[in-house]
Design an enzyme around this catalytic site. Structure first.
Site, PDB file in Angstrom:
ATOM      1  N   SER A 140      -7.153  11.707  42.041  1.00  0.00           N
ATOM      2  CA  SER A 140      -8.259  12.368  41.358  1.00  0.00           C
ATOM      3  C   SER A 140      -8.121  13.885  41.531  1.00  0.00           C
ATOM      4  O   SER A 140      -7.015  14.419  41.553  1.00  0.00           O
ATOM      5  CB  SER A 140      -9.589  11.839  41.938  1.00  0.00           C
ATOM      6  OG  SER A 140     -10.687  12.450  41.324  1.00  0.00           O
ATOM      7  N   SER A 141      -9.228  14.562  41.688  1.00  0.00           N
ATOM      8  CA  SER A 141      -9.233  16.014  41.879  1.00  0.00           C
ATOM      9  C   SER A 141     -10.572  16.449  42.440  1.00  0.00           C
ATOM     10  O   SER A 141     -11.614  15.850  42.116  1.00  0.00           O
ATOM     11  CB  SER A 141      -8.989  16.735  40.543  1.00  0.00           C
ATOM     12  OG  SER A 141      -9.241  18.127  40.672  1.00  0.00           O
ATOM     13  N   TYR A 155     -10.184  18.321  31.700  1.00  0.00           N
ATOM     14  CA  TYR A 155      -9.387  17.737  32.777  1.00  0.00           C
ATOM     15  C   TYR A 155     -10.291  17.160  33.860  1.00  0.00           C
ATOM     16  O   TYR A 155     -10.092  16.023  34.316  1.00  0.00           O
ATOM     17  CB  TYR A 155      -8.463  18.798  33.373  1.00  0.00           C
ATOM     18  CG  TYR A 155      -7.866  18.413  34.702  1.00  0.00           C
ATOM     19  CD1 TYR A 155      -6.784  17.546  34.773  1.00  0.00           C
ATOM     20  CD2 TYR A 155      -8.391  18.914  35.900  1.00  0.00           C
ATOM     21  CE1 TYR A 155      -6.238  17.181  36.001  1.00  0.00           C
ATOM     22  CE2 TYR A 155      -7.856  18.558  37.120  1.00  0.00           C
ATOM     23  CZ  TYR A 155      -6.786  17.694  37.171  1.00  0.00           C
ATOM     24  OH  TYR A 155      -6.262  17.334  38.380  1.00  0.00           O
ATOM     25  N   LYS A 159     -10.944  13.094  35.540  1.00  0.00           N
ATOM     26  CA  LYS A 159     -10.902  12.688  36.942  1.00  0.00           C
ATOM     27  C   LYS A 159     -12.212  12.016  37.350  1.00  0.00           C
ATOM     28  O   LYS A 159     -12.220  11.109  38.190  1.00  0.00           O
ATOM     29  CB  LYS A 159     -10.591  13.885  37.838  1.00  0.00           C
ATOM     30  CG  LYS A 159      -9.199  14.461  37.592  1.00  0.00           C
ATOM     31  CD  LYS A 159      -8.107  13.404  37.748  1.00  0.00           C
ATOM     32  CE  LYS A 159      -6.710  13.966  37.607  1.00  0.00           C
ATOM     33  NZ  LYS A 159      -5.654  12.943  37.797  1.00  0.00           N
TER      34      LYS A 159
END
Length: 250
Positions: A140-141, A155, A159
């Site tokens: 993920s982020s 983006y 995630k």
């Protein structure tokens, strides 16, 4: 004998960056690693060579995750080399998108196709190949939990979707002893962030300031977190979002 001896792992986007770091670590831990790549065969072979140089075993598989039928194509190649899977790491992704005022539908569709659709269908077609007691880790982020970089909105949205996927899939696969988790890196020193970190004066310092630890992460540090979740030690962690941002969200 490594802690993953006798296991088979698949890491998507393993030809460079975080994916390569994860593939190399799982290889050192004894897993036989399927190194997925989209375009750069030479880089993928470098990852395999690095794993083999460390005494491990690996092979490459190619699939363009932005193309129709990508998941089926990936598994068709995988099946030529292995008869089952123990660790799946969905790492491949498009890492940047333009601001909402600039992004077009094609770019938006592309990032969701690679970052969300591909992992979903890789699992859909791969669940039968995953052995009981296996591991799924979705990369993920930290941007899924903070608006510190709002220009990278699309983006970050992908995630967030991936995190829901991890949470719900953990319930689907849990009865088989398969754990599913998200690992969320912060700013990591890779070729993808080279412009941010090295392309302007003070870039490294600005990035390091996000972290409570005052530094920029490495692919190896993310790989260590993934390796724990892939190990026997991570057997009671599932449906979780693991912060690997170096305290960037504190």
């Amino acid at each position: 004998m490594g802690v993953l001896a006798g296991r088979t792992a698949l890491v998507t986007g393993a030809s460079r960056g975080i994916g390569r770091g994860i593939a190399e670590r799982l290889g050192r831990d004894g897993a036989r690693v399927a190194v997925h790549y989209g375009r750069n065969e030479a880089a993928a072979k470098e990852t395999v060579a690095a794993i083999e140089a460390g005494g491990g075993s690996a092979f490459t598989i190619r699939a363009d995750l932005g193309a129709p039928g990508a998941a089926e194509a990936l598994w068709e190649q995988f099946d030529r080399h292995a008869d089952g899977l123990d660790v799946l790491v969905n790492n491949a992704g498009i890492g940047n998108t333009r601001p909402i005022g600039e992004i077009g539908e094609a770019e938006y569709d592309a990032v969701f196709t690679v970052n969300v659709k591909a992992p979903f269908f890789i699992l859909k077609h791969g669940m039968g190949r995953l052995r009981d007691g296996g591991r799924v880790v979705n990369i993920s982020s930290g941007l899924a939990r903070t608006a510190v970089m709002p220009d990278n909105m699309a983006y970050a949205m992908t995630k967030g979707a991936l995190d829901v996927f991890s949470r719900d899939l953990s319930k689907v696969l849990g009865t088989r002893g398969i754990t599913v988790n998200s690992v969320a890196p912060g700013i990591i020193d890779t070729d993808n962030t080279a412009g941010m970190l090295h392309g302007s004066e003070g870039g490294w310092e600005r990035a390091a300031a996000f972290s409570a630890l005052g530094g920029v992460g490495t692919a190896a540090e993310v790989a260590d977190v993934v390796a724990f979740l892939a190990s026997h030690g991570g057997r009671w962690v599932t449906g979780s979002w693991v912060d690997a941002t170096g305290g960037s969200l504190t």
